[in-house]
Design a protein around this motif. Structure first.
Motif, PDB file in Angstrom:
ATOM      1  N   ALA A  83      88.850  58.871  90.596  1.00  0.00           N
ATOM      2  CA  ALA A  83      88.915  59.647  89.355  1.00  0.00           C
ATOM      3  C   ALA A  83      87.538  60.178  88.972  1.00  0.00           C
ATOM      4  CB  ALA A  83      89.482  58.792  88.224  1.00  0.00           C
ATOM      5  N   GLU A  90      88.455  62.503  83.303  1.00  0.00           N
ATOM      6  CA  GLU A  90      89.423  61.718  84.075  1.00  0.00           C
ATOM      7  C   GLU A  90      88.905  60.307  84.338  1.00  0.00           C
ATOM      8  OE1 GLU A  90      90.518  65.907  84.562  1.00  0.00           O
ATOM      9  OE2 GLU A  90      88.622  64.815  84.641  1.00  0.00           O
ATOM     10  N   VAL A  94      90.775  56.908  82.996  1.00  0.00           N
ATOM     11  CA  VAL A  94      91.186  55.810  83.869  1.00  0.00           C
ATOM     12  C   VAL A  94      90.440  54.532  83.504  1.00  0.00           C
ATOM     13  CG1 VAL A  94      91.237  54.981  86.250  1.00  0.00           C
ATOM     14  CG2 VAL A  94      91.860  57.344  85.751  1.00  0.00           C
ATOM     15  N   MET A 226      95.589  62.261  94.846  1.00  0.00           N
ATOM     16  CA  MET A 226      94.647  62.573  93.772  1.00  0.00           C
ATOM     17  C   MET A 226      93.700  63.717  94.123  1.00  0.00           C
ATOM     18  SD  MET A 226      93.644  58.731  92.448  1.00  0.00           S
ATOM     19  CE  MET A 226      92.513  59.346  91.187  1.00  0.00           C
ATOM     20  N   LEU A 233      95.614  62.550  87.699  1.00  0.00           N
ATOM     21  CA  LEU A 233      96.009  61.279  87.098  1.00  0.00           C
ATOM     22  C   LEU A 233      97.471  60.936  87.372  1.00  0.00           C
ATOM     23  CD1 LEU A 233      94.179  61.369  83.643  1.00  0.00           C
ATOM     24  CD2 LEU A 233      93.415  60.377  85.812  1.00  0.00           C
TER      25      LEU A 233
END
Length: 509
Positions: A83, A90, A94, A226, A233
């Motif tokens: 991330a 992001e 996370v 991802m 996400l």
């Protein structure tokens, strides 16, 4: 440590009523260690001989436990790391979801599941193998109900994060991620009792193989969804949920195939007996573990109130990510010493249980020191593995000395907590955690971070002092413990937790 333990100034045992306490105290005077207990430590040579023997037993349990814990922790850590290569928002989302939302729930579920470490471990040591499966089923029922209640924390994560002052964009992204992660919550409810059930029987290798396979698949599919397919996400949530559920299903298949012998004889109505008493023991375990998990969760949370919050949260999440990875060795020893202490107390081997503590503390400290030195040597290089932002990397560089010191302290503390779980001291350690963490460490960290303007370093420094104090108190409690008394209490506990309706089926000690 003495080989003739003194009466403890503070007894780690919290009995439910006066009659039971009197029964336990009366049995201590007639208690004698089993002849298979280790001999008294009378000199340096005997010490090193027993240390070598005990270390081999610990490493037999700790090595696969470390590997399993490292693999399972890395599921979330890898997601968090990837991330960081998508964007700072992001990564912050996370990090908050992992540390605050999932961290809160994991603390509750892991803590409640840890009641099985005491009960299953001591029952296994005493030879009451048939009760292990019943204990696990009771824990499944309790943790599944707990997961349902915790689900609302996930659903309303965004308003809750806004209520405690998180930035709106971070709160919105983290709250959306939390809703997607609800399936992981129910996987926790089955995973932790199952893991403690297997752990108490020293079946660590099965969990290690399952976790290793899932880590490889998780890493591959996280990268694919991802980064390659740009699911962001959403991809993180899909892979993380799937990975945890596959771990649970694989462990259940292993158990149901008959690999645990008498410990699993099928589903039983006994699982519904004595549930309320089991809930109370589970809550004691949960409070002890949660107070530790939430303490470090609050570190990331309070960093979100600092100036330049995204950089502070991101840098601190990198550090806590590393602390988490490096703490896996200590948590592996936590599991190993919990098994050793509970098994040996259940088998009436108090001197062996006591010596396990010495061996685990020495081994944990050595590993923590090696990791800390390695980080200090490569402090300029490793931040690039976790973030692309120059500001984040510079702050991680500045935090590295504190990170290294924290790793050494955190190598010892979980090992001592494992002793507490194995002996059944959860209630007492909960009080210790409240005093050391929330009355001393957290306020000190806030003063240093905000009033003294040390920022992230101040918050973390103060909270580390709380961990040091807690570790010293646990050392004192272990030193003052009467291990003959603990072995006698273990015998009483095994009889009690069989349940009122199945006492006649208990194996007489």
């Amino acid at each position: 440590m003495d080989t003739n333990p003194k009466q403890p100034l503070i007894s780690p045992v919290k009995d439910e009523d006066t009659e039971e306490q009197y029964s336990i105290q009366r049995s201590i005077s007639s208690f004698t260690a089993d002849e298979n207990d280790i001999p008294p430590i009378t000199g340096v040579k005997v010490f090193f001989e027993q240390f070598w023997i005990e270390s081999k037993k610990l490493w037999y349990l700790a090595a696969p436990a470390i590997f399993t814990t490292l693999c399972q922790y890395s599921l979330g850590a890898i997601t968090q790391t990837l991330a960081g290569h998508i964007g700072t928002l992001e990564l912050a989302a996370v990090s908050i979801e992992n540390s605050v939302i999932a961290g809160f729930s994991l603390g509750v579920m892991l803590g409640m599941g840890s009641a099985l470490e005491t009960l299953c471990g001591q029952a296994f040591g005493a030879g009451q193998i048939d009760m292990l499966g019943v204990y696990m089923q009771r824990s499944w029922i309790i943790l599944s109900a707990t997961a349902f209640l915790l689900m609302f924390f996930y659903i309303f994560a965004t308003p809750l994060l806004l209520l405690i002052g998180q930035k709106p964009d971070i709160a919105q992204a983290a709250g959306q991620m939390a809703i997607w992660m609800i399936p992981q919550l129910y996987a926790y409810a089955l995973n932790f009792p199952t893991a403690k059930f297997l752990q108490s029987q020293s079946k660590m290798m099965a969990m290690a193989w399952i976790s290793a396979i899932m880590l490889v698949l998780h890493t591959l599919f996280s990268w694919l969804l991802m980064l390659k397919l740009r699911w962001g996400l959403v991809g993180a949530a899909v892979v993380l949920n799937t990975s945890w559920w596959l771990i649970v299903l694989a462990q259940l298949v292993y158990i149901f195939m008959g690999s645990c012998g008498r410990a699993w004889s099928g589903f039983s109505l006994k699982a519904f007996q004595n549930l309320w008493s089991f809930v109370r023991l589970s809550l004691e375990s949960a409070v002890m573990i949660c107070l530790e998990a939430w303490y470090f969760m609050s570190l990331v949370l309070f960093a979100g109130y600092l100036k330049n919050a995204e950089v502070s949260v991101d840098a601190l999440s990198v550090c806590t990510n590393i602390v988490g990875w490096t703490s896996m060795a200590a948590f592996g020893f936590n599991a190993a010493v919990s098994v050793r202490v509970s098994n040996e107390l259940g088998a009436a081997h108090p001197r062996t249980a006591k010596f396990s503590v010495v061996a685990v503390v020495a081994s944990s400290f050595a590993i923590g020191l090696i990791i800390a030195i390695f980080l200090l040597i490569f402090r300029k290089q490793y931040p690039s593995l976790f973030a692309d932002s120059a500001a984040v990397k510079n702050l991680v560089y500045e935090l590295t000395p504190l990170l290294a010191f924290c790793i050494v302290v955190n190598a010892i503390q979980p090992a001592l907590s494992g002793v507490a779980i194995g002996a059944g001291w959860q209630a007492l350690v909960a009080y210790v955690n409240i005093a050391c963490y929330y009355i001393f460490g957290l306020p000190l960290g806030l003063v240093l971070g905000y009033k003294v303007n040390w920022g992230v370093q101040g918050i973390w420094s103060g909270m580390t002092m709380g961990t040091i104090l807690q570790t010293l108190v646990l050392f004192y409690l272990v030193y003052r413990t009467n291990w003959n008394k603990e072995a006698s209490v273990a015998t009483q506990r095994i009889k009690k937790w069989g349940g009122e309706d199945d006492k006649e089926n208990d194996v007489e000690q």
